[in-house]
Design a protein around this motif. Structure first.
Motif, PDB file in Angstrom:
ATOM      1  N   ARG A  18       0.810  -1.211   0.000  1.00  0.00           N
ATOM      2  CA  ARG A  18       0.000   0.000   0.000  1.00  0.00           C
ATOM      3  C   ARG A  18       0.844   1.262   0.000  1.00  0.00           C
ATOM      4  O   ARG A  18       0.414   2.317  -0.468  1.00  0.00           O
ATOM      5  CB  ARG A  18      -0.932  -0.017   1.215  1.00  0.00           C
ATOM      6  N   VAL A  19       2.072   1.182   0.524  1.00  0.00           N
ATOM      7  CA  VAL A  19       2.960   2.344   0.518  1.00  0.00           C
ATOM      8  C   VAL A  19       3.281   2.772  -0.905  1.00  0.00           C
ATOM      9  O   VAL A  19       3.488   3.949  -1.186  1.00  0.00           O
ATOM     10  CB  VAL A  19       4.246   2.028   1.302  1.00  0.00           C
ATOM     11  N   GLY A  20       3.316   1.826  -1.843  1.00  0.00           N
ATOM     12  CA  GLY A  20       3.698   2.123  -3.214  1.00  0.00           C
ATOM     13  C   GLY A  20       2.545   2.502  -4.125  1.00  0.00           C
ATOM     14  O   GLY A  20       2.740   2.687  -5.315  1.00  0.00           O
ATOM     15  N   ARG A  21       1.347   2.638  -3.582  1.00  0.00           N
ATOM     16  CA  ARG A  21       0.175   2.914  -4.407  1.00  0.00           C
ATOM     17  C   ARG A  21      -0.445   4.266  -4.063  1.00  0.00           C
ATOM     18  O   ARG A  21      -0.240   4.808  -2.985  1.00  0.00           O
ATOM     19  CB  ARG A  21      -0.891   1.825  -4.193  1.00  0.00           C
ATOM     20  N   GLY A  22      -1.223   4.789  -5.006  1.00  0.00           N
ATOM     21  CA  GLY A  22      -2.048   5.962  -4.730  1.00  0.00           C
ATOM     22  C   GLY A  22      -1.339   7.279  -4.946  1.00  0.00           C
ATOM     23  O   GLY A  22      -0.141   7.357  -5.211  1.00  0.00           O
ATOM     24  N   ALA A  23      -2.135   8.355  -4.782  1.00  0.00           N
ATOM     25  CA  ALA A  23      -1.661   9.698  -5.099  1.00  0.00           C
ATOM     26  C   ALA A  23      -0.542  10.158  -4.181  1.00  0.00           C
ATOM     27  O   ALA A  23       0.283  10.981  -4.555  1.00  0.00           O
ATOM     28  CB  ALA A  23      -2.830  10.684  -5.030  1.00  0.00           C
ATOM     29  N   ARG A  24      -0.493   9.643  -2.957  1.00  0.00           N
ATOM     30  CA  ARG A  24       0.493  10.090  -1.988  1.00  0.00           C
ATOM     31  C   ARG A  24       1.683   9.131  -1.866  1.00  0.00           C
ATOM     32  O   ARG A  24       2.442   9.187  -0.904  1.00  0.00           O
ATOM     33  CB  ARG A  24      -0.167  10.287  -0.620  1.00  0.00           C
ATOM     34  N   ALA A  25       1.838   8.261  -2.864  1.00  0.00           N
ATOM     35  CA  ALA A  25       2.898   7.257  -2.790  1.00  0.00           C
ATOM     36  C   ALA A  25       4.282   7.899  -2.718  1.00  0.00           C
ATOM     37  O   ALA A  25       5.155   7.447  -1.972  1.00  0.00           O
ATOM     38  CB  ALA A  25       2.809   6.309  -3.983  1.00  0.00           C
ATOM     39  N   THR A  26       4.503   8.978  -3.482  1.00  0.00           N
ATOM     40  CA  THR A  26       5.803   9.654  -3.454  1.00  0.00           C
ATOM     41  C   THR A  26       6.067  10.252  -2.089  1.00  0.00           C
ATOM     42  O   THR A  26       7.164  10.103  -1.527  1.00  0.00           O
ATOM     43  CB  THR A  26       5.867  10.742  -4.535  1.00  0.00           C
ATOM     44  N   ASP A  27       5.067  10.927  -1.513  1.00  0.00           N
ATOM     45  CA  ASP A  27       5.230  11.497  -0.175  1.00  0.00           C
ATOM     46  C   ASP A  27       5.527  10.400   0.848  1.00  0.00           C
ATOM     47  O   ASP A  27       6.324  10.600   1.770  1.00  0.00           O
ATOM     48  CB  ASP A  27       3.964  12.253   0.240  1.00  0.00           C
ATOM     49  N   SER A  28       4.888   9.247   0.677  1.00  0.00           N
ATOM     50  CA  SER A  28       5.107   8.148   1.609  1.00  0.00           C
ATOM     51  C   SER A  28       6.559   7.687   1.570  1.00  0.00           C
ATOM     52  O   SER A  28       7.201   7.490   2.607  1.00  0.00           O
ATOM     53  CB  SER A  28       4.186   6.968   1.274  1.00  0.00           C
ATOM     54  N   ARG A  29       7.078   7.519   0.374  1.00  0.00           N
ATOM     55  CA  ARG A  29       8.450   7.065   0.239  1.00  0.00           C
ATOM     56  C   ARG A  29       9.440   8.079   0.820  1.00  0.00           C
ATOM     57  O   ARG A  29      10.425   7.723   1.472  1.00  0.00           O
ATOM     58  CB  ARG A  29       8.776   6.782  -1.228  1.00  0.00           C
TER      59      ARG A  29
END
Length: 290
Positions: free
Chosen positions: A7-18
């Motif tokens: 789930r960290v690698g998916r969705g609109a906020r994936a870059t912010d998560s990484r």
């Protein structure tokens, strides 16, 4: 290890998560962050995955996996201290002259924080699709490493091989780190010879503790045959099989008892979503007293 999956690698906020994961690693004192390498996933994979007992890839082919060299460039700009590497870059996937230039560029731009974790790859379908001879990928990869080292060190780089040839060129800038670190992944006797002959260390990904002992014996033998002290070869152990923070800490203690002190913790697998990963990173750091 920063794995761009789940789930960290998916969705609109994936870059912010990484970026949040990378910046927390920087703040907590983690030594390094590592990104995996696959360019494409065939929808049908008959090749056997070598790092578990099932031989099956443990995530679906539609998972969004970032290209690691490009991704690490962004991570380098968002961090200040942590070192950044590939676990591992599949050498047959890319032209070695271009690859050498990309790593030199990243090393200069990051202030000398890059590590090339390199391997020959295992997925025949992907390697063949990208144009390399699968059955000769070992010899090709060895030549690629030698050619890249020439480009990173020589003011007048020259190389004459079966797969790579160049002369009369300039390739600048050189990496800040001299020598530029190349850590070798793999588990076969040939991979262990590659560690001894061409690498700065071994990136171990054992299926379990006992498997590490078997492969480490191959490394010991390769080092002795080359006239080197086996304990002079650095090793980083990735406990990819550990299913939780506590399991990872328990296994690390087993390796520490053998004298090893560098590990890659699969924190992205332990957390699930972003909050879980950040919590797992803090929990792990606390329990290993970083």
């Amino acid at each position: 290890v920063m794995r761009s999956i789940g789930r960290v690698g998916r969705g609109a906020r994936a870059t912010d998560s990484r970026l949040s994961i990378a910046q927390l690693a920087d703040a907590l004192g983690y030594d390094s962050l590592w990104a995996p390498d696959h360019v494409v996933f065939p929808t049908t994979i008959n090749s056997k995955y070598p790092y578990n007992d099932t031989g099956k890839l443990f995530f679906p082919p539609e998972i969004p996996l970032l290209e690691p060299i490009a991704a690490l460039g962004v991570i380098a700009g968002a961090t200040k201290r942590v070192r950044l590497g590939t676990w591992v870059l599949v050498l047959p996937h890319r032209n070695p002259i271009v690859t050498a230039k990309m790593w030199a560029t990243l090393d200069v731009m990051s202030g000398g924080r890059m590590i090339l974790g390199a391997g020959i790859g295992w997925m025949e379908e992907e390697i063949t699709l990208l144009g390399a001879p699968y059955k000769k990928r070992g010899a090709l990869s060895d030549e690629y490493i030698r050619a890249m080292r020439e480009l990173w060190t020589s003011p007048d780089p020259q190389f004459s091989g079966q797969y790579v040839n160049f002369s009369g060129i300039r390739c600048e800038p050189k990496p800040l780190q001299q020598p530029f670190p190349v850590w070798i992944g793999g588990h076969s006797a040939r991979a262990m010879r590659r560690v001894v002959e061409l690498g700065d260390g071994w990136l171990a990904v054992p299926k379990r503790y006992e498997n590490f002992l078997e492969t480490n014996e191959l490394l010991t033998r390769a080092a002795q045959n080359a006239g080197r002290d086996p304990r002079s070869i650095p090793v980083i152990i990735g406990t990819l099989y550990a299913e939780s923070v506590d399991a990872g800490v328990t296994d690390i203690k087993k390796y520490q008892a053998l004298g090893y002190d560098n590990f890659i913790a699969p924190v992205a697998f332990w957390g699930g979503d972003l909050k879980g990963v950040l919590n797992a990173m803090e929990d792990f750091a606390r329990k290993v007293k970083m």
